[in-house]
Scaffold this motif. Sequence first.
Motif, mmCIF file in Angstrom:
data_model
loop_
_atom_site.group_PDB
_atom_site.id
_atom_site.type_symbol
_atom_site.label_atom_id
_atom_site.label_comp_id
_atom_site.label_asym_id
_atom_site.label_seq_id
_atom_site.Cartn_x
_atom_site.Cartn_y
_atom_site.Cartn_z
ATOM 1 N N ALA A 155 -24.842 21.767 46.462
ATOM 2 C CA ALA A 155 -24.110 20.978 45.464
ATOM 3 C C ALA A 155 -22.596 21.161 45.620
ATOM 4 O O ALA A 155 -21.827 20.244 45.330
ATOM 5 N N VAL A 156 -22.182 22.312 46.093
ATOM 6 C CA VAL A 156 -20.751 22.570 46.314
ATOM 7 C C VAL A 156 -20.327 22.053 47.690
ATOM 8 O O VAL A 156 -19.283 21.414 47.826
ATOM 9 N N TRP B 75 -13.236 27.837 47.654
ATOM 10 C CA TRP B 75 -14.642 28.180 47.885
ATOM 11 C C TRP B 75 -14.775 29.158 49.050
ATOM 12 O O TRP B 75 -15.581 30.095 48.982
ATOM 13 N N GLN C 203 -23.525 36.018 42.179
ATOM 14 C CA GLN C 203 -23.818 35.057 43.249
ATOM 15 C C GLN C 203 -24.448 33.817 42.624
ATOM 16 O O GLN C 203 -25.371 33.921 41.827
ATOM 17 N N PRO C 204 -23.966 32.638 42.991
ATOM 18 C CA PRO C 204 -24.557 31.409 42.444
ATOM 19 C C PRO C 204 -26.015 31.263 42.874
ATOM 20 O O PRO C 204 -26.430 31.811 43.900
ATOM 21 N N GLU D 22 -29.460 26.643 44.728
ATOM 22 C CA GLU D 22 -29.218 25.204 44.642
ATOM 23 C C GLU D 22 -27.739 24.861 44.457
ATOM 24 O O GLU D 22 -27.329 23.712 44.655
ATOM 25 N N ALA D 23 -26.924 25.836 44.096
ATOM 26 C CA ALA D 23 -25.486 25.576 43.927
ATOM 27 C C ALA D 23 -24.789 25.346 45.264
ATOM 28 O O ALA D 23 -23.812 24.593 45.333
ATOM 29 N N PHE D 24 -25.276 25.968 46.316
ATOM 30 C CA PHE D 24 -24.572 25.888 47.595
ATOM 31 C C PHE D 24 -24.507 24.469 48.159
ATOM 32 O O PHE D 24 -23.422 23.993 48.490
#
Length: 178
Positions: free
Chosen positions: A61-62, A151, A53-54, A57-59
């Motif tokens: 950013a995506v 995604w 799972q990323p 903070e990646a969510f």
Amino acid sequence: MRLISERDRGSERGPAATYALTAAAVAAAAALGAWAVDADSAWYRELDKPAWQPPPEAFPAVWVPLYASIALAGGRALNRTHRYDRRRLAGSLAANLVLNSAWPWVFFRGRSPRAGVLATLLLDASTAQLIRRVARSDATAAASLAPYAAWCTFATALNVTIARGSAPGAAPAPPLAG
């Protein structure tokens, strides 16, 4: 038989208005969905999440560029679509945005990873349909939605893995090899 006039293509308000409307719709869906997310809740922290799972903070950013691509692709395709197909495309976009913003409510607020799986599967099907409709009028706009579809598919796999680990009596997921 009536010939298709320029007024039958795109928005009668003009292309800029169409982009503004799609941007507003996408922004509203994003805000509504984000409102339901509570990644800091004890319930979410206690879920068995996979190592792949990323990080949190990646969510955003995506999602920010994905939402921008949805707004741009939607506006571009709507501006290039004839009236009858335009209504159908607008309906597909609206349905997709509703499903997009519904998932966090089902998963986080409903505290149901299993129901989240159903919601994300519906979103995947809606995204595929949206891309097919967009492709009828604009291949470039459809191609720009491919990362969104990818995604969403990744999110489905993540949601399924979490649902398996959070099922009553479920054994923890085996660690990844390597």
